[in-house]
Design a protein around this motif. Sequence first.
Motif, short mmCIF file in Angstrom:
data_model
loop_
_atom_site.label_atom_id
_atom_site.label_comp_id
_atom_site.label_asym_id
_atom_site.label_seq_id
_atom_site.Cartn_x
_atom_site.Cartn_y
_atom_site.Cartn_z
N ARG A 2 0.84 -1.21 0.00
CA ARG A 2 0.00 0.00 0.00
C ARG A 2 0.87 1.25 0.00
O ARG A 2 0.53 2.25 -0.62
N HIS B 156 -4.23 -1.64 -8.04
CA HIS B 156 -4.97 -2.00 -6.83
C HIS B 156 -4.06 -2.77 -5.89
O HIS B 156 -3.23 -3.56 -6.32
N ASP C 297 -6.15 -4.04 1.23
CA ASP C 297 -5.95 -3.12 2.36
C ASP C 297 -5.78 -3.80 3.71
O ASP C 297 -5.57 -3.13 4.72
MG MG Z 1 -9.26 -0.45 -1.51
#
Ligand code: MG
Length: 151
Positions: free
Chosen positions: A87, A117, A120
């Motif tokens: 991330r 993408h 998370d």
């Molecule tokens: Mg997301």
Amino acid sequence: LEVEETYIMVKPDGVQRGLVGEIISRFEKKGFKLTGLKLFQCPKELAEEHYKDLSAKPFFPKLIDYITSGPVVCMAWEGVGVVASARKLIGATNPLQAEPGTIRGDLAVQTGRNVVHGSDSPENGKRELALWFKEGELCQWTPAQAPWLWE
Ligand code: MG
Ligand code: DAT
């Protein structure tokens, strides 16, 4: 920190713009392990399931159109702390707010075209990998560079 798996995907704009190699390279060079990789035309139902938490958002229909507008590159990456680290490598959802040095900060300008993408949470990593990959599509292997990455 534990060994985790995350689902990373080059979105259709990343494929169309010729950024597949660049994006794979960021994770490869960091030292994570690639355990799954394919070019894939996503059916609408899968896109809706993947983004089901956003189904009430006004931008949902456009998001589904975008994700299904052309092939994506589906990837599984494994490593200690890989979910949060990926991330960070990807950067903020809005590319104009993403730090330089991140994928979105370096390669994109709009939230609706943010090229990549990343899961998370470790739970969503598992959930998304089960959605996008079939049994037998992921590989377990030991990279030759393992002793040069971990002491
Ligand atoms: Mg997301
Ligand atoms: P991320 O992709 O950083 O995890 P998210 O899970 O909140 O972000 O949203 C998924 C995707 O939906 C995001 O990459 C782009 C789109 N999206 C999110 N918020 C949006 C907004 N306010 N307007 C348009 N698209 C949006």
